[in-house]
Enzyme design. Structure first.
Site, PDB file in Angstrom:
ATOM      1  N   LYS A 124       1.905 -15.141   9.454  1.00 16.07           N
ATOM      2  CA  LYS A 124       2.419 -14.183   8.443  1.00 16.07           C
ATOM      3  C   LYS A 124       3.153 -14.905   7.466  1.00 16.07           C
ATOM      4  O   LYS A 124       4.098 -16.076   7.958  1.00 16.07           O
ATOM      5  CB  LYS A 124       3.328 -13.108   9.247  1.00 16.07           C
ATOM      6  CG  LYS A 124       3.349 -11.792   8.401  1.00 16.07           C
ATOM      7  CD  LYS A 124       2.145 -10.812   8.637  1.00 16.07           C
ATOM      8  CE  LYS A 124       2.103  -9.647   7.698  1.00 16.07           C
ATOM      9  NZ  LYS A 124       1.271  -8.574   8.415  1.00 16.07           N
ATOM     10  N   ASP A 164      -0.260  -7.341   2.607  1.00 14.40           N
ATOM     11  CA  ASP A 164       0.627  -6.653   3.472  1.00 14.40           C
ATOM     12  C   ASP A 164       1.451  -5.853   2.561  1.00 14.40           C
ATOM     13  O   ASP A 164       1.167  -5.685   1.269  1.00 14.40           O
ATOM     14  CB  ASP A 164       1.466  -7.446   4.320  1.00 14.40           C
ATOM     15  CG  ASP A 164       2.161  -6.906   5.552  1.00 14.40           C
ATOM     16  OD1 ASP A 164       1.396  -6.506   6.344  1.00 14.40           O
ATOM     17  OD2 ASP A 164       3.211  -6.576   5.541  1.00 14.40           O
TER      18      ASP A 164
HETATM   19  P1  NDP Z   1       1.971  -1.002   0.801  1.00  9.61           P
HETATM   20  O1  NDP Z   1       2.972  -1.978   0.107  1.00  9.61           O
HETATM   21  O2  NDP Z   1       0.557  -0.863   0.176  1.00  9.61           O
HETATM   22  O3  NDP Z   1       2.748   0.326   1.120  1.00  9.61           O
HETATM   23  C1  NDP Z   1       3.786   0.391   1.937  1.00  9.61           C
HETATM   24  C2  NDP Z   1       4.479   1.811   1.754  1.00  9.61           C
HETATM   25  O4  NDP Z   1       5.551   2.100   2.787  1.00  9.61           O
HETATM   26  C3  NDP Z   1       4.860   2.261   0.481  1.00  9.61           C
HETATM   27  O5  NDP Z   1       4.796   3.493   0.249  1.00  9.61           O
HETATM   28  C4  NDP Z   1       6.336   2.036   0.493  1.00  9.61           C
HETATM   29  O6  NDP Z   1       7.315   2.628  -0.398  1.00  9.61           O
HETATM   30  C5  NDP Z   1       6.584   2.241   2.110  1.00  9.61           C
HETATM   31  N1  NDP Z   1       7.658   1.376   2.596  1.00  9.61           N
HETATM   32  C6  NDP Z   1       7.641   0.055   2.506  1.00  9.61           C
HETATM   33  N2  NDP Z   1       8.828  -0.508   3.130  1.00  9.61           N
HETATM   34  C7  NDP Z   1       9.694   0.666   3.275  1.00  9.61           C
HETATM   35  C8  NDP Z   1      11.041   0.775   3.954  1.00  9.61           C
HETATM   36  N3  NDP Z   1      11.581  -0.418   4.143  1.00  9.61           N
HETATM   37  N4  NDP Z   1      11.094   2.012   4.075  1.00  9.61           N
HETATM   38  C9  NDP Z   1      10.826   3.005   3.749  1.00  9.61           C
HETATM   39  N5  NDP Z   1       9.332   2.959   3.282  1.00  9.61           N
HETATM   40  C10 NDP Z   1       8.848   1.865   3.272  1.00  9.61           C
HETATM   41  O7  NDP Z   1       1.764  -1.751   2.327  1.00  9.61           O
HETATM   42  P2  NDP Z   1       0.702  -1.462   3.257  1.00  9.61           P
HETATM   43  O8  NDP Z   1       0.175   0.017   3.234  1.00  9.61           O
HETATM   44  O9  NDP Z   1      -0.347  -2.705   3.307  1.00  9.61           O
HETATM   45  O10 NDP Z   1       1.602  -1.546   4.649  1.00  9.61           O
HETATM   46  C11 NDP Z   1       2.135  -0.724   5.602  1.00  9.61           C
HETATM   47  C12 NDP Z   1       2.095  -1.063   6.988  1.00  9.61           C
HETATM   48  O11 NDP Z   1       0.973  -1.097   7.388  1.00  9.61           O
HETATM   49  C13 NDP Z   1       3.229  -2.467   7.096  1.00  9.61           C
HETATM   50  O12 NDP Z   1       3.778  -2.156   8.325  1.00  9.61           O
HETATM   51  C14 NDP Z   1       2.179  -3.434   7.118  1.00  9.61           C
HETATM   52  O13 NDP Z   1       2.608  -4.452   7.811  1.00  9.61           O
HETATM   53  C15 NDP Z   1       1.078  -2.657   8.198  1.00  9.61           C
HETATM   54  N6  NDP Z   1      -0.323  -3.300   8.029  1.00  9.61           N
HETATM   55  C16 NDP Z   1      -0.966  -3.503   6.843  1.00  9.61           C
HETATM   56  C17 NDP Z   1      -2.101  -3.863   6.723  1.00  9.61           C
HETATM   57  C18 NDP Z   1      -2.847  -4.052   5.194  1.00  9.61           C
HETATM   58  O14 NDP Z   1      -4.142  -4.486   5.806  1.00  9.61           O
HETATM   59  N7  NDP Z   1      -2.459  -3.777   4.517  1.00  9.61           N
HETATM   60  C19 NDP Z   1      -2.964  -4.142   8.022  1.00  9.61           C
HETATM   61  C20 NDP Z   1      -2.080  -3.830   9.259  1.00  9.61           C
HETATM   62  C21 NDP Z   1      -0.909  -3.402   9.103  1.00  9.61           C
HETATM   63  P3  NDP Z   1       7.661   2.175  -1.776  1.00  9.61           P
HETATM   64  O15 NDP Z   1       6.520   2.520  -2.558  1.00  9.61           O
HETATM   65  O16 NDP Z   1       8.682   2.872  -2.078  1.00  9.61           O
HETATM   66  O17 NDP Z   1       7.785   0.925  -1.653  1.00  9.61           O
HETATM   67  O1  2IT Z   2      -0.945  -6.776   9.502  1.00 11.40           O
HETATM   68  C1  2IT Z   2      -1.750  -7.031   9.315  1.00 11.40           C
HETATM   69  O2  2IT Z   2      -2.787  -7.021   9.924  1.00 11.40           O
HETATM   70  C2  2IT Z   2      -2.225  -7.161   7.694  1.00 11.40           C
HETATM   71  N1  2IT Z   2      -1.511  -7.211   7.152  1.00 11.40           N
HETATM   72  C3  2IT Z   2      -3.386  -7.733   7.557  1.00 11.40           C
HETATM   73  C4  2IT Z   2      -4.018  -9.191   7.821  1.00 11.40           C
HETATM   74  C5  2IT Z   2      -4.895  -9.821   7.158  1.00 11.40           C
HETATM   75  O3  2IT Z   2      -5.055 -11.004   7.354  1.00 11.40           O
HETATM   76  O4  2IT Z   2      -6.060  -9.243   6.868  1.00 11.40           O
END
Ligand code: NDP
Ligand code: 2IT
Length: 444
Positions: A124, A164
């Site tokens: 990461k 992420d």
């Molecule tokens: P994005 O940046 O697309 O969206 C994140 C969302 O969560 C936004 O709405 C953001 O609000 C909110 N957010 C972020 N940080 C905080 C915080 N500290 N407190 C409250 N709200 C918060 O990220 P993703 O959707 O990609 O990721 C969301 C989660 O999923 C994370 O935990 C990530 O690690 C996990 N994840 C992502 C993957 C991926 O493929 N993208 C794969 C697997 C897991 P705001 O708009 O106000 O910042």
């Molecule tokens: O937390 C996760 O699994 C991710 N943000 C996606 C990682 C990836 O390599 O697609």
């Protein structure tokens, strides 16, 4: 191995890394018994070699903002373990990013990637750079500056970053562009790329869809499905948006979405048209979720999370530790039947205990959000064979991977009374594969 002792030692060595210790603690507590059935593991101190990252790159990222001011941020890449494949994992840009958070994420990624059935190690990276309020040009300059440091440590068979929090298709595009320029090579070094330059179809949808495929499997064990069920979703980013899309497709009703400022509650449910509005609001205009409440005349609660609302299914999809013990108690008291994590480690250990004591369906992110990295793995395969698969083919593979992760959880996590402990199942299944690979490769 004595999990308590190992944790005490890690605490002493890394006293300012609570998220990392939290993630390690949950895994060690669930694998301790299984680990101790294999005395050869302890003889080679496998546990420490597995908990401590292989290496960490830390660097300064300097860039110039639109006003001409010189800005500096911290940049990191934690390469946790490459026993079963090249390092693989996302990059996070958020003001809260620090080493503890990235170490927890890289640790979790190692077991998640092992569960996917695909050959990927765990990593990461990220920065404490906040994309909020930045112009497109500022984002581009930051991504380029970040890559001038990182490019020499990543590569298609070395370490493959992706998105992420705060890193989506736009940022991956800019980082890939700079990587290509510096390395003089067009290779599959990033996943989540644009479709035109090697990105896989269904990668944007994969984490959210995968979570709902996993949830569907959990519900099936109780003879249930999603049709007519109410859901609470947190977040409004990549994972949340495609989670909502799949819930709508399967006949469920999403009542809430949120961002870091608050949540909206729509009693009629977020339908396709409203979701399109959110996608435009968040992905194009980069606005606030409160604007949804103004547009549709629904409730907006500032500075709060949605967990006190009543619903059948809980889908945390924003960030770590967003559900604490108190929120978990409210969720159970409101009669929820399932909690399926889209985010990484959104529930505290105390919250997990509340769900498991109440014997409701609960799955940890390393199982239920593995769809994103799974399709990243499929993107690596497509890049390696210089081909691209149809959306249907990728979606089918995603679906069957999520089913197989569910089967692994049931196999290793079913307790004597029949309750499936998905935490134990996911951790043991993920761990055993990495452990066997490490043992076979000697003391390194
Ligand atoms: P994005 O940046 O697309 O969206 C994140 C969302 O969560 C936004 O709405 C953001 O609000 C909110 N957010 C972020 N940080 C905080 C915080 N500290 N407190 C409250 N709200 C918060 O990220 P993703 O959707 O990609 O990721 C969301 C989660 O999923 C994370 O935990 C990530 O690690 C996990 N994840 C992502 C993957 C991926 O493929 N993208 C794969 C697997 C897991 P705001 O708009 O106000 O910042
Ligand atoms: O937390 C996760 O699994 C991710 N943000 C996606 C990682 C990836 O390599 O697609």
């Amino acid at each position: 191995m004595n999990a308590t002792k190992v944790l005490e030692d890690l605490n002493r060595r890394f006293p300012n890394e609570p998220e990392y210790i939290q993630a390690v603690s949950v895994v060690l507590n669930s694998i301790e018994e299984e680990y101790n059935k294999h005395p050869e593991f302890d003889k080679s101190n496998l546990v420490e070699r597995l908990c401590i990252p292989d290496r960490i790159y830390t660097f300064r990222v300097t860039w110039v903002d639109d006003k001409g001011n010189v800005q500096t941020n911290m940049g990191y890449r934690v390469q946790h373990n490459n026993a079963i494949g090249p390092y693989k994992g996302g990059v996070r840009f958020h003001a809260s990013v620090n080493l503890s958070i990235l170490k927890f994420l890289a640790f979790e990624q190692t077991f998640k990637n092992s569960l996917t059935t695909l050959p990927m190690g765990g990593a990461k990276g990220g920065s404490d750079f906040s994309p909020r309020g930045k112009s497109n040009n500022e984002i581009m300059r930051f991504c380029q500056a970040f890559m001038t440091e990182l490019w020499n440590h990543v590569g298609p068979d070395e370490d493959v970053p992706a998105g992420d929090i705060g890193v989506g298709g736009r940022e991956v595009g800019y980082m890939f562009g700079m990587y290509k320029k510096l390395s003089h090579q067009f290779s599959g070094t990033f996943t989540g790329k644009g479709r035109e330059f090697g990105g896989s179809l269904v990668r944007p949808e994969a984490t959210g869809y995968g979570n709902i495929y996993f949830l569907t499997e959990m519900l099936k064990t109780k003879g249930l499905d999603l049709n007519g069920k109410t859901c609470l979703v947190s977040g409004a980013g990549n994972v949340a948006q495609y989670t909502v899309e799949k819930v709508i497709q399967l006949g469920g009703k999403v009542l809430t979405m949120s961002d870091s400022d608050g949540y909206i509650y729509d009693p009629d449910g977020i339908d396709r048209e409203k979701l399109d509005y959110i996608m435009e609001l968040k992905n194009l205009y980069r606005g606030r979720i409160s604007e949804y409440a103004e547009k549709y005349g629904v409730k907006y609660v500032a500075g709060a999370k949605p967990w006190s609302e009543k619903a059948d299914i809980i889908l945390p999809s924003a960030t770590q530790n967003e559900i604490n013990e108190e929120a978990a108690k409210a969720i159970v008291a409101n009669g929820a039947i399932a909690v399926s994590e889209g985010a990484n480690m959104p529930c505290t250990p105390q919250a997990i205990k509340v769900f498991q004591d109440a014997k409701i369906l609960y799955s940890p992110g390393k199982a239920s959000n593995a769809g994103g990295v799974s399709v990243s793995g499929l993107e690596m395969t497509q890049n390696a064979e210089h081909l691209s698969w149809t959306a249907g083919e990728v979606d089918n593979r995603l679906h069957s991977i999520m089913k197989s992760i569910h089967e692994a959880c049931v196999k290793y996590g079913t307790e004597p009374d029949g309750y499936v402990n998905y935490v134990k199942g996911a951790n043991i299944a993920g761990f055993m594969k990495v452990a066997k690979a490490m043992m076979a490769q000697g003391i390194i």
